[in-house]
Design a protein around this motif. Sequence first.
Motif, mmCIF file in Angstrom:
data_model
loop_
_atom_site.group_PDB
_atom_site.id
_atom_site.type_symbol
_atom_site.label_atom_id
_atom_site.label_comp_id
_atom_site.label_asym_id
_atom_site.label_seq_id
_atom_site.Cartn_x
_atom_site.Cartn_y
_atom_site.Cartn_z
ATOM 1 N N UNK A 1 0.846 -1.174 0.000
ATOM 2 C CA UNK A 1 0.000 0.000 0.000
ATOM 3 C C UNK A 1 0.891 1.237 0.000
ATOM 4 N N UNK A 2 0.574 2.187 -0.874
ATOM 5 C CA UNK A 2 1.373 3.403 -0.952
ATOM 6 C C UNK A 2 0.898 4.433 0.070
ATOM 7 N N UNK A 3 1.720 5.426 0.290
ATOM 8 C CA UNK A 3 1.394 6.472 1.242
ATOM 9 C C UNK A 3 0.366 7.439 0.683
ATOM 10 N N UNK A 4 0.002 8.432 1.478
ATOM 11 C CA UNK A 4 -0.997 9.399 1.039
ATOM 12 C C UNK A 4 -0.480 10.273 -0.101
ATOM 13 N N UNK A 5 -1.410 10.791 -0.875
ATOM 14 C CA UNK A 5 -1.112 11.728 -1.946
ATOM 15 C C UNK A 5 -1.202 13.137 -1.377
ATOM 16 N N UNK A 6 -0.179 13.933 -1.598
ATOM 17 C CA UNK A 6 -0.162 15.308 -1.094
ATOM 18 C C UNK A 6 -0.679 16.236 -2.186
ATOM 19 N N UNK A 7 -1.638 17.100 -1.823
ATOM 20 C CA UNK A 7 -2.183 18.104 -2.732
ATOM 21 C C UNK A 7 -2.170 19.453 -2.021
ATOM 22 N N UNK A 8 -2.151 20.509 -2.800
ATOM 23 C CA UNK A 8 -2.216 21.857 -2.239
ATOM 24 C C UNK A 8 -3.681 22.292 -2.158
ATOM 25 N N UNK A 9 -4.050 23.021 -1.119
ATOM 26 C CA UNK A 9 -5.409 23.542 -0.996
ATOM 27 C C UNK A 9 -5.738 24.369 -2.230
ATOM 28 N N UNK A 10 -6.923 24.146 -2.799
ATOM 29 C CA UNK A 10 -7.358 24.880 -3.966
ATOM 30 C C UNK A 10 -6.852 24.348 -5.285
ATOM 31 N N UNK A 11 -6.072 23.282 -5.257
ATOM 32 C CA UNK A 11 -5.496 22.717 -6.468
ATOM 33 C C UNK A 11 -6.527 21.909 -7.276
ATOM 34 N N UNK A 12 -7.518 21.327 -6.608
ATOM 35 C CA UNK A 12 -8.502 20.450 -7.254
ATOM 36 C C UNK A 12 -9.915 20.901 -6.895
ATOM 37 N N UNK A 13 -10.887 20.465 -7.719
ATOM 38 C CA UNK A 13 -12.271 20.784 -7.386
ATOM 39 C C UNK A 13 -12.862 19.703 -6.477
ATOM 40 N N UNK A 14 -14.024 19.987 -5.935
ATOM 41 C CA UNK A 14 -14.660 19.110 -4.957
ATOM 42 C C UNK A 14 -14.893 17.710 -5.501
ATOM 43 N N UNK A 15 -15.486 17.616 -6.683
ATOM 44 C CA UNK A 15 -15.831 16.299 -7.230
ATOM 45 C C UNK A 15 -14.590 15.448 -7.470
ATOM 46 N N UNK A 16 -13.505 16.067 -7.903
ATOM 47 C CA UNK A 16 -12.274 15.302 -8.125
ATOM 48 C C UNK A 16 -11.768 14.698 -6.815
ATOM 49 N N UNK A 17 -11.747 15.493 -5.757
ATOM 50 C CA UNK A 17 -11.266 14.956 -4.478
ATOM 51 C C UNK A 17 -12.216 13.897 -3.934
ATOM 52 N N UNK A 18 -13.532 14.108 -4.067
ATOM 53 C CA UNK A 18 -14.483 13.095 -3.599
ATOM 54 C C UNK A 18 -14.281 11.779 -4.351
ATOM 55 N N UNK A 19 -14.072 11.843 -5.656
ATOM 56 C CA UNK A 19 -13.850 10.628 -6.439
ATOM 57 C C UNK A 19 -12.582 9.911 -5.985
ATOM 58 N N UNK A 20 -11.543 10.651 -5.738
ATOM 59 C CA UNK A 20 -10.298 10.043 -5.272
ATOM 60 C C UNK A 20 -10.494 9.392 -3.906
ATOM 61 N N UNK A 21 -11.273 10.032 -3.037
ATOM 62 C CA UNK A 21 -11.574 9.444 -1.727
ATOM 63 C C UNK A 21 -12.399 8.174 -1.887
ATOM 64 N N UNK A 22 -13.384 8.179 -2.780
ATOM 65 C CA UNK A 22 -14.208 6.982 -3.009
ATOM 66 C C UNK A 22 -13.362 5.818 -3.500
ATOM 67 N N UNK A 23 -12.263 6.121 -4.169
ATOM 68 C CA UNK A 23 -11.349 5.078 -4.636
ATOM 69 C C UNK A 23 -10.363 4.669 -3.537
ATOM 70 N N UNK A 24 -10.614 5.145 -2.330
ATOM 71 C CA UNK A 24 -9.836 4.834 -1.121
ATOM 72 C C UNK A 24 -8.451 5.461 -1.116
ATOM 73 N N UNK A 25 -8.288 6.520 -1.893
ATOM 74 C CA UNK A 25 -7.021 7.239 -1.867
ATOM 75 C C UNK A 25 -7.027 8.150 -0.635
ATOM 76 N N UNK A 26 -5.957 8.125 0.120
ATOM 77 C CA UNK A 26 -5.807 9.007 1.280
ATOM 78 C C UNK A 26 -5.093 10.260 0.792
ATOM 79 N N UNK A 27 -5.668 11.418 1.109
ATOM 80 C CA UNK A 27 -5.131 12.687 0.638
ATOM 81 C C UNK A 27 -4.645 13.541 1.800
#
Length: 79
Positions: free
Chosen positions: A1-27
């Motif tokens: 299992x890989x570590x969390x993905x680091x993103x900057x605040x404001x870099x992505x829209x809401x739906x993109x982050x929700x989809x990544x979370x639904x795929x069990x990606x830790x952000x």
Amino acid sequence: MSGPTVVEAGEHDTEELLERLRQRERLVVRTDVLGSPEEMTLRFDGETYYCDTPTTLHKHDTPEEMAECMRHYGYVRDV
């Protein structure tokens, strides 16, 4: 299992982050709080969405609640 993905605040829209979370990606969202850099962890366990800040663990039952939390704290660009 890989570590969390680091993103900057404001870099992505809401739906993109929700989809990544639904795929069990830790952000990890990097942001500034009162001029100090902070990291918030967002995750989804299949039932509950979590927003883990240095001081508080927010739990959300629906994607709509999680989206509102991410907008409220400025983690997404569609504020």
